[in-house]
Design a protein around this motif. Structure first.
Motif, PDB file in Angstrom:
ATOM      1  N   UNK A  39      -2.603  44.496   1.014  1.00 37.94           N
ATOM      2  CA  UNK A  39      -2.532  44.850   2.350  1.00 37.94           C
ATOM      3  C   UNK A  39      -3.872  45.427   3.041  1.00 37.94           C
ATOM      4  N   UNK A  40      -4.441  46.264   2.662  1.00 39.31           N
ATOM      5  CA  UNK A  40      -5.688  46.959   3.156  1.00 39.31           C
ATOM      6  C   UNK A  40      -6.642  47.079   2.061  1.00 39.31           C
ATOM      7  N   UNK A  41      -7.208  46.110   1.590  1.00 39.14           N
ATOM      8  CA  UNK A  41      -8.197  46.274   0.589  1.00 39.14           C
ATOM      9  C   UNK A  41      -9.519  47.127   0.552  1.00 39.14           C
ATOM     10  N   UNK A  42      -9.910  46.940   1.901  1.00 34.20           N
ATOM     11  CA  UNK A  42     -11.073  47.718   2.245  1.00 34.20           C
ATOM     12  C   UNK A  42     -10.721  49.213   2.409  1.00 34.20           C
ATOM     13  N   UNK A  43      -9.447  49.811   2.315  1.00 33.72           N
ATOM     14  CA  UNK A  43      -9.158  51.136   2.320  1.00 33.72           C
ATOM     15  C   UNK A  43      -9.036  51.850   1.130  1.00 33.72           C
ATOM     16  N   UNK A  44      -9.217  51.015  -0.066  1.00 34.18           N
ATOM     17  CA  UNK A  44      -9.143  51.611  -1.357  1.00 34.18           C
ATOM     18  C   UNK A  44     -10.337  51.342  -2.198  1.00 34.18           C
ATOM     19  N   UNK A  45     -10.748  52.118  -3.096  1.00 36.42           N
ATOM     20  CA  UNK A  45     -11.886  51.682  -3.979  1.00 36.42           C
ATOM     21  C   UNK A  45     -11.430  50.626  -4.630  1.00 36.42           C
ATOM     22  N   UNK A  46     -10.416  50.358  -5.090  1.00 37.55           N
ATOM     23  CA  UNK A  46     -10.034  49.101  -5.817  1.00 37.55           C
ATOM     24  C   UNK A  46     -10.371  47.846  -5.209  1.00 37.55           C
ATOM     25  N   UNK A  47      -9.741  47.964  -3.830  1.00 35.57           N
ATOM     26  CA  UNK A  47     -10.012  46.749  -3.203  1.00 35.57           C
ATOM     27  C   UNK A  47     -11.304  46.496  -2.682  1.00 35.57           C
ATOM     28  N   UNK A  48     -12.108  47.443  -2.518  1.00 38.51           N
ATOM     29  CA  UNK A  48     -13.655  47.280  -2.182  1.00 38.51           C
ATOM     30  C   UNK A  48     -14.238  46.664  -3.581  1.00 38.51           C
ATOM     31  N   UNK A  49     -13.839  47.049  -4.898  1.00 36.97           N
ATOM     32  CA  UNK A  49     -14.396  46.654  -5.922  1.00 36.97           C
ATOM     33  C   UNK A  49     -14.060  45.331  -6.154  1.00 36.97           C
ATOM     34  N   UNK A  50     -12.697  45.084  -5.919  1.00 33.07           N
ATOM     35  CA  UNK A  50     -12.352  43.663  -6.293  1.00 33.07           C
ATOM     36  C   UNK A  50     -13.121  42.491  -5.280  1.00 33.07           C
ATOM     37  N   UNK A  51     -13.369  42.861  -3.998  1.00 31.09           N
ATOM     38  CA  UNK A  51     -14.198  42.055  -3.009  1.00 31.09           C
ATOM     39  C   UNK A  51     -15.592  42.002  -3.486  1.00 31.09           C
ATOM     40  N   UNK A  52     -16.155  43.126  -4.062  1.00 30.45           N
ATOM     41  CA  UNK A  52     -17.282  42.942  -4.687  1.00 30.45           C
ATOM     42  C   UNK A  52     -17.755  42.445  -5.820  1.00 30.45           C
ATOM     43  N   UNK A  53     -16.552  42.053  -6.613  1.00 33.69           N
ATOM     44  CA  UNK A  53     -16.717  41.348  -7.989  1.00 33.69           C
ATOM     45  C   UNK A  53     -16.726  40.066  -7.489  1.00 33.69           C
ATOM     46  N   UNK A  54     -16.002  39.610  -6.825  1.00 30.35           N
ATOM     47  CA  UNK A  54     -15.871  38.012  -6.241  1.00 30.35           C
ATOM     48  C   UNK A  54     -17.297  37.830  -5.618  1.00 30.35           C
TER      49      UNK A  54
END
Length: 225
Positions: A39-54
């Motif tokens: 729901x809030x990927x940019x609020x977590x380290x894992x969410x940010x990293x997932x977007x960065x890997x894309x």
């Protein structure tokens, strides 16, 4: 079989209650984190990293930076392989402790004022440690498998109409491999309360709350709190 009216029953019951309570709250935290990542990927380290890997996969495939991709994936594969091998060594060490349970158990029970001192409970604790490291082994093994698949997919020519391999699909494979790697690390973290459980249920309960605080600190970005 322990009689419910026996004075030995309540320490046994307290041990198991603490164990299942700790497992429940850690599982609940993980489920809450997964929902928060979606729901809030940019609020977590894992969410940010997932977007960065894309974004990283898109850049690698568009610019044909094969060497960078291979080196990065090799580092991840080596780290996951090391952790999987360590899990196997720890399992062998715990099995050795099971063979000497009658000698080691009384020493650890010095700090166990509230839990059961029954040999059966001691063996159950060691078996839970073995299960924990088995989960870690399989999680890291699946991570290695995922990294190897990504190593082939990411070097495929960028012509998806021929083979169906797109940057989005490659990023999904990579994020899945990283998720397995993260699961393996979480099982390693949970091994700390399990080890302290050998000294008594109160040690496990306290270390579980400390672990929750550490995980929350690691999972959330400071500027988003």
């Amino acid at each position: 079989m322990i009689d419910i009216h026996s004075p030995q029953f309540w320490p046994y019951f307290f041990d198991l209650s603490v164990f299942f309570f700790c497992v429940l709250i850690l599982f609940g935290y993980r489920e809450w984190m997964l929902r928060r990542i979606r729901r809030q990927p940019t609020a977590t380290v894992q969410g940010i990293n997932n977007l960065a890997r894309v974004s990283w996969v898109e850049r690698i495939m568009e610019e044909n930076r094969d060497v960078l991709a291979v080196q990065t994936l090799r580092n991840s594969t080596m780290a996951a392989t090391l952790m999987a091998s360590t899990a196997v060594l720890l399992i062998m060490g715990i099995l050795n402790m099971l063979a000497n349970a009658d000698k080691i158990g009384p020493i650890l029970h010095v700090l166990n004022n509230w839990g059961s001192r029954e040999p059966g409970m001691w063996i159950f604790k060691l078996l839970m440690l073995i299960v924990d490291f088995f989960v870690a082994f399989f999680a890291f093994s699946l991570a290695v498998r995922g990294y190897n698949h990504v190593g082939y997919l990411i070097n495929v020519p960028n012509t998806p109409e021929r083979h169906g391999v797109t940057p989005d699909r490659v990023a999904q494979h990579l994020n899945r491999a990283v998720a397995y790697n993260s699961l393996g690390m979480r099982t390693y973290y949970f091994a700390v309360p399990l080890v302290l459980w050998l000294f008594g249920p109160l040690w496990m309960l306290g270390s579980t709350f400390v672990l929750l605080g550490v995980l929350y600190h690691l999972d959330h970005l400071p500027q988003q709190d």
